[in-house]
Design an enzyme around this catalytic site. Sequence first.
Site, PDB file in Angstrom:
ATOM      1  N   THR A  45       1.030  -1.271   0.009  1.00 58.61           N
ATOM      2  CA  THR A  45       0.208   0.075  -0.062  1.00 58.61           C
ATOM      3  C   THR A  45       0.946   1.224   0.108  1.00 58.61           C
ATOM      4  O   THR A  45       1.232   1.697  -1.155  1.00 58.61           O
ATOM      5  CB  THR A  45      -0.923  -0.114   1.274  1.00 58.61           C
ATOM      6  N   LYS A  92       4.226  -6.769   3.781  1.00 59.35           N
ATOM      7  CA  LYS A  92       3.976  -5.251   3.655  1.00 59.35           C
ATOM      8  C   LYS A  92       3.797  -4.572   4.676  1.00 59.35           C
ATOM      9  O   LYS A  92       3.307  -5.014   6.012  1.00 59.35           O
ATOM     10  CB  LYS A  92       2.830  -5.089   2.470  1.00 59.35           C
ATOM     11  N   THR A 110       1.843  -5.922  12.714  1.00 60.41           N
ATOM     12  CA  THR A 110       1.133  -5.191  12.187  1.00 60.41           C
ATOM     13  C   THR A 110       1.404  -5.099  10.813  1.00 60.41           C
ATOM     14  O   THR A 110       2.264  -4.214  10.545  1.00 60.41           O
ATOM     15  CB  THR A 110       1.157  -3.917  12.921  1.00 60.41           C
ATOM     16  N   GLU A 165       6.383   5.144   7.358  1.00 64.35           N
ATOM     17  CA  GLU A 165       6.060   6.431   6.901  1.00 64.35           C
ATOM     18  C   GLU A 165       6.642   7.627   7.420  1.00 64.35           C
ATOM     19  O   GLU A 165       6.404   8.129   8.320  1.00 64.35           O
ATOM     20  CB  GLU A 165       4.403   6.392   6.937  1.00 64.35           C
ATOM     21  N   ASN A 219      -0.065  11.124   7.200  1.00 62.01           N
ATOM     22  CA  ASN A 219      -1.255  10.548   7.905  1.00 62.01           C
ATOM     23  C   ASN A 219      -2.403  11.574   8.236  1.00 62.01           C
ATOM     24  O   ASN A 219      -3.626  11.003   8.593  1.00 62.01           O
ATOM     25  CB  ASN A 219      -0.733   9.846   9.175  1.00 62.01           C
ATOM     26  N   THR A 240      -8.241  11.559   2.569  1.00 61.49           N
ATOM     27  CA  THR A 240      -8.731  12.643   1.964  1.00 61.49           C
ATOM     28  C   THR A 240      -7.729  13.318   0.604  1.00 61.49           C
ATOM     29  O   THR A 240      -8.289  14.256   0.127  1.00 61.49           O
ATOM     30  CB  THR A 240      -9.043  13.628   2.916  1.00 61.49           C
TER      31      THR A 240
END
EC number: 2.3.1.35
Length: 410
Positions: free
Chosen positions: A158, A184, A195, A282, A405, A410
């Site tokens: 992702t 991933k 996780t 990230e 994040n 959005t």
Amino acid sequence: MTDTAPQNDPTTPNALPKGIRFAGVAGGIKASGKPDVSLIVTDRPAVMAGVYTTNQIVAAPVILTRSKTPTATGRVVVTNSGNANACTGDEGMQNAKAMCALAAELTGCDAADVMVMSTGVIGQPLPMQKVRAGIESAAGKLGDAEADFLASADAICTTDQFRKTVSQAVSIRGHEYCIAAMCKGAGMIAPNMATMLGVVMTDAPIGPKAAQTSLKEIANQTFNRVSVDGHMSTNDTVMLVCTGMSESENVQELTVEELAVWQEAATQVALKLAKMLVADGEGAARFFEVRVSGAANDDDAFVIAKTVAASPLVKTAITGGDPNWGRIVSAAGYAGPKIEPERTCLVIDGVMVFENGTPLSIDAAKLSSAMKSNSEVLADLKVGDGPGTASFWASDLTEAYVRFNSLYTT
């Protein structure tokens, strides 16, 4: 949802377990058009085991797959990325079952022998027309070449910056068995299992009960010792697939002693993947390792290491290259397990900054410069004279992580 193309991906040896075929395709689930459906199919019934999230909010594919493992008749692992199929009610469960049914039909097995995994945004119904198209396309492209393996690994990603794959061989009783794995994960990383999504595959002959026990221990030593952001996912799943096809049809299951050798090799494979999760966190700028020694036992050491690594104050200090040892020591103090303050010592990147409860005079600017110049930071924390030791790996916490994040859906 924003997807980042895998790049700078680690190399993978050509050796793959015998008896497994792979495929990865773009079914159109992701708006980006990147690969989003993966198939892993065994040539004959295989042992499959799984470990899963301990979150009380659990995605439909986790509930379904968890109910099927461990098993000696597994045939397929089907995965979609771009949509978690979590918090989607009965429709979500029916869609997970439909994925299994279609994969079973296309590969010639029973739906009970198909495991399903999903990853992506929570709370949105699966676009089943696209999912079905992806599964049908993947079924037509199955192959056992390294390119097929890598395509399958790409399709489960992702927000990953690169695919995460590892492969190595282990020699047991004069035979060479292969272990290959993919996973991933870059965000929502705070394991109480793992996780992430991941599949560890081998052609070693391992029974269902042994596979389940072994996988749980592997996860405890690797995937449960990394953190990016302290947020446990609803979709955590790691599968172990054992084909037992490296030798003859009558090959005997590994003995307890032989399984220990295999498990050590598989743990090293999983540890490499776990560290890739942290390195790909990230917005992460630095990889942070906490080593704890001197605790009363290994479990206490683990809790202390995890607490230090999860502290936002510690993480931001690592981001800034700030040798703020007080944050690390104080985190150890509130972790819960008993420590001995008068015997507590801390070394950051080879520099002793706190010894036996007393701060040392150091060149803070020099140490800070050294921390800033490296992509990895190591903290060695001694909390007493006990035998307990543990390591934990984490990413730092950057402005880039917050920006990414804050706009994820959005």
